[in-house]
Design an enzyme around this catalytic site. Structure first.
Site, PDB file in Angstrom:
ATOM      1  N   TRP A  20       0.826  -1.331   0.155  1.00 13.96           N
ATOM      2  CA  TRP A  20      -0.058   0.043  -0.136  1.00 13.96           C
ATOM      3  C   TRP A  20       1.148   1.189   0.040  1.00 13.96           C
ATOM      4  O   TRP A  20       2.024   1.136   0.734  1.00 13.96           O
ATOM      5  CB  TRP A  20      -0.702   0.111   1.143  1.00 13.96           C
ATOM      6  CG  TRP A  20      -1.636   1.352   1.282  1.00 13.96           C
ATOM      7  CD1 TRP A  20      -2.548   1.972   0.449  1.00 13.96           C
ATOM      8  CD2 TRP A  20      -1.206   2.613   2.038  1.00 13.96           C
ATOM      9  NE1 TRP A  20      -2.799   3.344   0.867  1.00 13.96           N
ATOM     10  CE2 TRP A  20      -2.067   3.776   1.808  1.00 13.96           C
ATOM     11  CE3 TRP A  20      -0.335   2.675   3.124  1.00 13.96           C
ATOM     12  CZ2 TRP A  20      -1.952   4.804   2.515  1.00 13.96           C
ATOM     13  CZ3 TRP A  20      -0.245   3.847   3.872  1.00 13.96           C
ATOM     14  CH2 TRP A  20      -1.036   4.968   3.541  1.00 13.96           C
ATOM     15  N   GLU A  46      -3.372  -2.961  -2.631  1.00 13.94           N
ATOM     16  CA  GLU A  46      -4.253  -2.402  -1.924  1.00 13.94           C
ATOM     17  C   GLU A  46      -4.525  -0.813  -2.467  1.00 13.94           C
ATOM     18  O   GLU A  46      -3.811   0.058  -2.396  1.00 13.94           O
ATOM     19  CB  GLU A  46      -3.780  -2.329  -0.437  1.00 13.94           C
ATOM     20  CG  GLU A  46      -4.936  -1.713   0.232  1.00 13.94           C
ATOM     21  CD  GLU A  46      -4.512  -1.518   1.899  1.00 13.94           C
ATOM     22  OE1 GLU A  46      -3.204  -1.790   2.389  1.00 13.94           O
ATOM     23  OE2 GLU A  46      -5.448  -1.155   2.780  1.00 13.94           O
ATOM     24  N   LYS A  88      -6.958   2.578  -2.784  1.00 15.37           N
ATOM     25  CA  LYS A  88      -7.585   3.448  -2.051  1.00 15.37           C
ATOM     26  C   LYS A  88      -8.472   4.594  -2.575  1.00 15.37           C
ATOM     27  O   LYS A  88      -7.878   5.120  -4.011  1.00 15.37           O
ATOM     28  CB  LYS A  88      -6.673   3.975  -1.073  1.00 15.37           C
ATOM     29  CG  LYS A  88      -7.082   4.898  -0.224  1.00 15.37           C
ATOM     30  CD  LYS A  88      -5.878   4.912   1.023  1.00 15.37           C
ATOM     31  CE  LYS A  88      -6.524   5.860   2.189  1.00 15.37           C
ATOM     32  NZ  LYS A  88      -5.671   6.080   3.453  1.00 15.37           N
ATOM     33  N   ASP A 123      -9.848  -2.996   1.447  1.00 17.01           N
ATOM     34  CA  ASP A 123     -10.048  -2.659   2.618  1.00 17.01           C
ATOM     35  C   ASP A 123     -11.218  -1.873   2.733  1.00 17.01           C
ATOM     36  O   ASP A 123     -11.671  -1.056   1.845  1.00 17.01           O
ATOM     37  CB  ASP A 123      -8.607  -1.456   2.786  1.00 17.01           C
ATOM     38  CG  ASP A 123      -8.594  -0.906   4.405  1.00 17.01           C
ATOM     39  OD1 ASP A 123      -9.820  -0.387   4.637  1.00 17.01           O
ATOM     40  OD2 ASP A 123      -7.553  -0.715   4.788  1.00 17.01           O
ATOM     41  N   HIS A 150     -11.658   2.062   2.369  1.00 14.70           N
ATOM     42  CA  HIS A 150     -10.981   2.653   1.274  1.00 14.70           C
ATOM     43  C   HIS A 150     -11.888   2.701   0.129  1.00 14.70           C
ATOM     44  O   HIS A 150     -11.684   3.305  -1.249  1.00 14.70           O
ATOM     45  CB  HIS A 150      -9.893   1.614   0.486  1.00 14.70           C
ATOM     46  CG  HIS A 150      -8.727   1.910   1.452  1.00 14.70           C
ATOM     47  ND1 HIS A 150      -7.437   1.274   1.198  1.00 14.70           N
ATOM     48  CD2 HIS A 150      -8.430   2.171   2.716  1.00 14.70           C
ATOM     49  CE1 HIS A 150      -6.516   1.531   2.121  1.00 14.70           C
ATOM     50  NE2 HIS A 150      -7.302   2.019   3.350  1.00 14.70           N
ATOM     51  N   HIS A 178      -8.670  -6.057   4.222  1.00 11.94           N
ATOM     52  CA  HIS A 178      -8.441  -5.363   5.515  1.00 11.94           C
ATOM     53  C   HIS A 178      -9.631  -4.968   6.164  1.00 11.94           C
ATOM     54  O   HIS A 178     -10.547  -4.332   5.792  1.00 11.94           O
ATOM     55  CB  HIS A 178      -7.628  -4.270   5.190  1.00 11.94           C
ATOM     56  CG  HIS A 178      -6.236  -4.331   4.883  1.00 11.94           C
ATOM     57  ND1 HIS A 178      -5.014  -3.267   4.640  1.00 11.94           N
ATOM     58  CD2 HIS A 178      -5.608  -5.441   5.138  1.00 11.94           C
ATOM     59  CE1 HIS A 178      -4.098  -3.825   4.778  1.00 11.94           C
ATOM     60  NE2 HIS A 178      -4.153  -4.987   4.998  1.00 11.94           N
ATOM     61  N   ASP A 207     -12.519   7.085   6.079  1.00  6.21           N
ATOM     62  CA  ASP A 207     -11.534   5.883   6.442  1.00  6.21           C
ATOM     63  C   ASP A 207     -10.881   6.077   7.691  1.00  6.21           C
ATOM     64  O   ASP A 207      -9.703   6.244   7.790  1.00  6.21           O
ATOM     65  CB  ASP A 207     -10.500   5.758   5.377  1.00  6.21           C
ATOM     66  CG  ASP A 207      -9.608   4.751   5.459  1.00  6.21           C
ATOM     67  OD1 ASP A 207      -9.958   3.697   6.118  1.00  6.21           O
ATOM     68  OD2 ASP A 207      -8.410   4.934   5.037  1.00  6.21           O
ATOM     69  N   ASP A 266     -10.839   4.104  10.335  1.00  8.61           N
ATOM     70  CA  ASP A 266     -10.067   2.899  11.012  1.00  8.61           C
ATOM     71  C   ASP A 266     -10.621   2.500  12.415  1.00  8.61           C
ATOM     72  O   ASP A 266      -9.655   2.350  13.420  1.00  8.61           O
ATOM     73  CB  ASP A 266      -8.452   3.144  10.944  1.00  8.61           C
ATOM     74  CG  ASP A 266      -8.231   2.759   9.347  1.00  8.61           C
ATOM     75  OD1 ASP A 266      -8.168   1.572   8.929  1.00  8.61           O
ATOM     76  OD2 ASP A 266      -7.539   3.996   8.824  1.00  8.61           O
ATOM     77  N   ASP A 311      -7.416  -4.153   9.869  1.00  5.44           N
ATOM     78  CA  ASP A 311      -6.640  -3.196   9.744  1.00  5.44           C
ATOM     79  C   ASP A 311      -7.296  -1.921  10.486  1.00  5.44           C
ATOM     80  O   ASP A 311      -8.433  -1.209   9.695  1.00  5.44           O
ATOM     81  CB  ASP A 311      -6.360  -2.640   8.244  1.00  5.44           C
ATOM     82  CG  ASP A 311      -5.656  -1.397   7.976  1.00  5.44           C
ATOM     83  OD1 ASP A 311      -5.028  -0.946   9.090  1.00  5.44           O
ATOM     84  OD2 ASP A 311      -5.460  -1.025   6.959  1.00  5.44           O
TER      85      ASP A 311
HETATM   86  C1  RNT Z   1      -3.839   2.909   4.708  1.00  4.32           C
HETATM   87  C2  RNT Z   1      -4.137   1.326   4.370  1.00  4.32           C
HETATM   88  C3  RNT Z   1      -2.873   0.565   5.038  1.00  4.32           C
HETATM   89  C4  RNT Z   1      -2.548   0.819   6.461  1.00  4.32           C
HETATM   90  C5  RNT Z   1      -1.611  -0.363   7.148  1.00  4.32           C
HETATM   91  C6  RNT Z   1      -0.930   0.648   8.206  1.00  4.32           C
HETATM   92  O1  RNT Z   1      -5.101   3.458   4.376  1.00  4.32           O
HETATM   93  O2  RNT Z   1      -5.429   0.930   4.830  1.00  4.32           O
HETATM   94  O3  RNT Z   1      -3.142  -0.833   5.082  1.00  4.32           O
HETATM   95  O4  RNT Z   1      -3.586   1.093   7.292  1.00  4.32           O
HETATM   96  O5  RNT Z   1      -0.803  -0.630   6.136  1.00  4.32           O
HETATM   97 ZN    ZN Z   2      -5.579  -1.246   4.779  1.00  6.21          ZN
END
Ligand code: RNT
Ligand code: ZN
Length: 425
Positions: free
Chosen positions: A191, A232, A234, A265, A268, A292, A300, A302, A332
């Protein structure tokens, strides 16, 4: 609050639940057997707010952010491993570790990221081996002076690009070394944060550069028994609101054409878009996917994974499609405002609970109703399932797997906080 449950009560409740599910044609024992084979990849970065151990003084960058200042975050690799041990002890099953390159242990020596090798992860490897954890790996393309202008593999500066290409090559080799040592392939996931805050003039150039860089990174053939590559995408990040080089379309085409894994993810995409509906499509074109599992709140963000409809849709897609073998499930999220061991345990337990809910669906019955065009029956049965005693099945699973049943895991989280975390002030 009384957190203890008698073993007899758990068994008795399970026996009733088992009968109840059997009436619908669902075999709870088969569901638990399937659940026991699932290995989640626990993200190391929840334990220290995505800090890493380079002692570089670099702030977290790349358009991701951990907010909160709950005391007791891990300050050393040993502390992080101890915290992970505690978290794993609260999660039924045998689970993996998802490790970032910036958690290298270089014995006080300054080793830049493009010079990292398997030797800088020896302690992680030994610990993983001793505890039966598979390991997944990630190059860390952020929180570094070479990523200061927000570009890495897609940078217009050939020197910067070269540095990150070397780092990603090094990361794949480290991933493979884990896979070889542990007898289970590492998914090495790339990523990068590259993107523009404001509307770019040239959307194409950075993407051409990224494609070229990735081809260089992946040029070395590694044994898939040791390493599997993932990318990955986004939609946007903090500071890259208008344009992200590695978008969904970019990586879907890239992963498909190169025969590598795609990472999805949950945070994302557009806030109203879920990744659940993407799984069945993406799996038609790439060999395997990495998830993720995360929870975005309005963006986003998290947040810790909770047992939402979104999460259940994701696990339903994995189970209904018979894709447990082709979907690597990573977590994640990073919440620094609550006990970090609790955050791991809550999110991982919820992901497993959502998987169990999906495994407890009467698949044949639902499929038959749908094929017969009986959408009334399909809707009624899906809604009825929401009231079935899945909690009793989950409790029996935790009991058998020798982890705390019900909210009792919170007692362990609190005891560890008092005995260990509170002393880190
Ligand atoms: C960031 C991505 C990525 C990170 C990690 C730390 O938007 O989701 O995967 O969160 O690699
Ligand atoms: Zn991620």
């Amino acid at each position: 609050m009384n957190t203890s449950l008698s073993e007899n009560h758990i068994q008795a409740a399970y026996a009733l639940a088992r009968e109840r599910y059997a009436q619908l044609g669902v075999d709870t024992e088969a569901a638990l057997a399937a659940l026991s084979t699932v290995s989640l990849s626990l993200h190391c970065w929840q334990g220290d707010d995505v800090g890493g151990f380079e002692a570089s003084g670099e702030a977290l960058s790349g358009g991701i952010a951990a907010t909160g200042n709950y005391p007791g975050k891990a300050r050393t690799p040993d502390e992080l491993r101890a915290d992970l041990d505690q978290a794993y002890s609260l999660i039924p099953g045998r689970h993996r570790l998802n490790l970032h390159a910036m958690y290298a242990e270089t014995g006080g020596k300054r080793i830049d990221r493009n010079a990292l090798g398997p030797e800088h992860f020896a302690a992680w490897r030994d610990w993983a081996k001793a505890n039966g954890h598979g390991v997944d790996f990630n190059p860390s393309c952020f929180s570094h002076p070479m990523a200061a202008d927000g570009f890495t593999l897609a940078s217009p500066d050939p020197g910067i690009r070269r540095f990150w290409i070397e780092h990603c090559i090094a990361s794949r080799r480290i991933g493979a070394s884990f896979g070889q040592a542990l007898g289970t392939p590492a998914v090495t996931n790339i990523w990068i944060p590259d993107g523009y805050k404001d509307t770019p003039f040239d959307r194409s150039g950075p993407r051409q550069r990224l494609r070229e860089s990735l081809d260089e990174v992946l040029a070395e053939k590694l044994d898939p028994a040791h390493n599997l590559d993932a990318v990955e995408p986004k939609l946007f990040g903090l500071g890259s609101e208008s344009y992200v080089v590695g978008s969904h379309e970019f990586y879907l085409g890239y992963a498909q054409s190169r025969g590598i894994l795609m990472c999805l993810d949950a945070g994302h995409f557009h806030p109203t878009e879920t990744i659940a509906d993407k799984i069945s499509s993406v799996l038609l074109y790439v060999p395997e996917i990495l998830l993720h599992v995360s929870r975005g709140v309005r963006w986003d963000s998290d947040h810790v994974v909770t047992l939402t409809d979104d999460l259940q849709s994701i696990t339903q897609e994995i189970v209904r499609g018979g894709n447990l073998q082709r979907v690597h499930i990573g977590l994640d999220y990073f919440d620094a405002s609550i006990n970090r061991v609790g955050a791991w345990a809550i999110g991982a337990r919820n992901t497993l609970r959502a998987l169990l809910l999906a495994l407890l669906e009467p698949r044949a019955e639902l499929q038959a109703l749908e094929e017969a065009g009986d959408y009334t029956g399909r809707l009624a049965l899906l809604e009825e399932l929401k009231g079935l005693p899945f909690g009793a099945v989950w409790d029996a699973h935790c009991l058998r797997q020798e982890v705390p049943v019900g909210i009792a895991y919170l007692d362990d989280v609190r005891a560890y906080e008092h005995g260990v975390l509170a002393k880190r002030a």
